[in-house]
Design a protein around this motif. Structure first.
Motif, PDB file in Angstrom:
ATOM      1  N   SER A 104       0.822  -1.211   0.000  1.00  0.00           N
ATOM      2  CA  SER A 104       0.000   0.000   0.000  1.00  0.00           C
ATOM      3  C   SER A 104       0.852   1.256   0.000  1.00  0.00           C
ATOM      4  CB  SER A 104      -0.940  -0.003   1.209  1.00  0.00           C
ATOM      5  OG  SER A 104      -1.810  -1.125   1.180  1.00  0.00           O
ATOM      6  N   LEU A 105       2.074   1.141   0.520  1.00  0.00           N
ATOM      7  CA  LEU A 105       3.001   2.275   0.541  1.00  0.00           C
ATOM      8  C   LEU A 105       3.855   2.345  -0.714  1.00  0.00           C
ATOM      9  CD1 LEU A 105       4.132   2.056   4.276  1.00  0.00           C
ATOM     10  CD2 LEU A 105       2.602   3.757   3.257  1.00  0.00           C
ATOM     11  N   GLY A 106       3.637   1.390  -1.636  1.00  0.00           N
ATOM     12  CA  GLY A 106       4.338   1.435  -2.909  1.00  0.00           C
ATOM     13  C   GLY A 106       5.622   0.651  -2.991  1.00  0.00           C
ATOM     14  N   LEU A 107       5.914  -0.187  -1.989  1.00  0.00           N
ATOM     15  CA  LEU A 107       7.135  -0.982  -2.026  1.00  0.00           C
ATOM     16  C   LEU A 107       6.978  -2.144  -3.001  1.00  0.00           C
ATOM     17  CD1 LEU A 107       8.131  -1.157   1.761  1.00  0.00           C
ATOM     18  CD2 LEU A 107       8.864   0.484   0.023  1.00  0.00           C
ATOM     19  N   SER A 108       8.055  -2.467  -3.689  1.00  0.00           N
ATOM     20  CA  SER A 108       8.053  -3.566  -4.648  1.00  0.00           C
ATOM     21  C   SER A 108       8.241  -4.890  -3.917  1.00  0.00           C
ATOM     22  CB  SER A 108       9.198  -3.379  -5.653  1.00  0.00           C
ATOM     23  OG  SER A 108      10.458  -3.539  -5.006  1.00  0.00           O
ATOM     24  N   PRO A 109       7.943  -6.018  -4.580  1.00  0.00           N
ATOM     25  CA  PRO A 109       8.185  -7.320  -3.950  1.00  0.00           C
ATOM     26  C   PRO A 109       9.619  -7.509  -3.479  1.00  0.00           C
ATOM     27  CG  PRO A 109       6.771  -7.594  -5.860  1.00  0.00           C
ATOM     28  CD  PRO A 109       7.219  -6.166  -5.865  1.00  0.00           C
TER      29      PRO A 109
END
Length: 302
Positions: A274-279
């Protein structure tokens, strides 16, 4: 036959590993001391007792033999309700909200049906855990379910420390089906290593996302691997300096009020997405369903 799946949690005071401050706290699913489980492979019976002298949390399933929506008394009710556990809702038959064939109305009815079964039992709590840890990839389903839970007075029983114990349990059952006398030590070691890796990784992720340690909620299942080695899992956490707390204490932490825009799996992974971090930023090993351990066991001929 319909399966009634219940999400049961420890009631009562915290059980501390030792007297360290509660900065690496967690609550987890497990089993009551008096329970045993029996698995039969090629005529051989394996019966294992659960952890002695400890009342642990757990997720249990029972069979609605006559389909009337009422749990038969017996092991499940005595194990959970009479055992002093808190008892919460995981739907009636474990449908998948992400399945296009499962409507929001049907899923909500599953929660109501389960509530009708458990509401009169000791330890009943209005806690709900999403099946497969999926809140609904469809926004209408997700928001509709959240609104429904608020209207019904339920809170979400989020998991932060997700594990793939089920995957390693499948390997364990497979090995025993082929050879009831197989050496299980490699699987035990792989399981403990898996739990340790997940614990350390989710702790680090919580520190990155929250800037602090949080009380983690660990997901385990009612299966053979935990019948055999839950006490080893607990011992490992104690050696790591973790403190065990009751679910109510964990869920009192403000982190569990967060409602992620991109839910699914661990609350911490959902928060990171939700905060935009990638896998890769979140940690690929947290999403591999135990592939690393299964591959390593395969190299050992298992």
């Amino acid at each position: 036959m319909r399966r009634i799946l219940l999400f049961a949690l420890l009631a009562g005071s915290a059980w501390a590993a030792h007297a360290e401050p509660v900065n690496r706290a967690f609550t987890y699913t497990g089993f009551h001391a008096s329970q045993t489980t029996t698995h039969r492979f090629e005529g051989t019976t394996h019966t294992e007792g659960f952890l002695p002298d400890a009342q642990i949390t757990g997720a249990f399933s029972g069979n609605d033999e006559d389909g009337d929506g009422i749990l038969e008394l017996g092991e499940l009710c005595s194990l959970v309700a009479e055992g002093g556990h808190a008892l919460a809702n995981h739907t009636m038959t474990h449908p998948d909200l992400d399945d296009a064939k499962v409507t929001l109305a049907r899923y909500q009815q599953e929660v109501l049906d389960c509530d009708r079964v458990i509401a009169a039992l000791p330890g009943y709590q209005k806690w709900y855990r999403s099946t497969y840890l999926r809140e609904g990839k469809d926004k209408d389903k997700r928001d509709g379910m959240r609104s429904f839970l608020r209207q019904q007075g339920y809170r979400n029983g989020y998991v932060t420390l997700d594990t793939s114990d089920w995957r390693l349990n499948e390997k364990l059952v497979e090995v025993l089906a082929k050879d009831p006398q197989a050496n299980l030590e490699p699987i035990r070691q792989a399981y403990l290593a898996h739990i340790r890796q997940r614990a350390l990784a989710y702790r680090e992720l919580a520190q990155r996302l929250q800037g602090r340690d949080i009380p983690q909620v660990l997901l385990l299942h009612h299966n053979l691997i935990n019948a055999l080695w839950l006490d080893d899992v607990i011992g490992q956490f104690r050696e790591m300096g973790w403190t065990i707390v009751a679910p109510a204490q964990a869920y009192a932490d403000p982190v569990y009020r967060f409602m992620p825009e991109r839910p699914g799996g661990s609350l911490l992974l959902s928060m990171g997405r939700s905060l935009g971090l990638s896998p890769s930023e979140l940690g690929l090993r947290l999403m591999d369903d135990g592939d690393f351990e299964i591959e390593a066991l395969g190299k050992q001929g298992l």
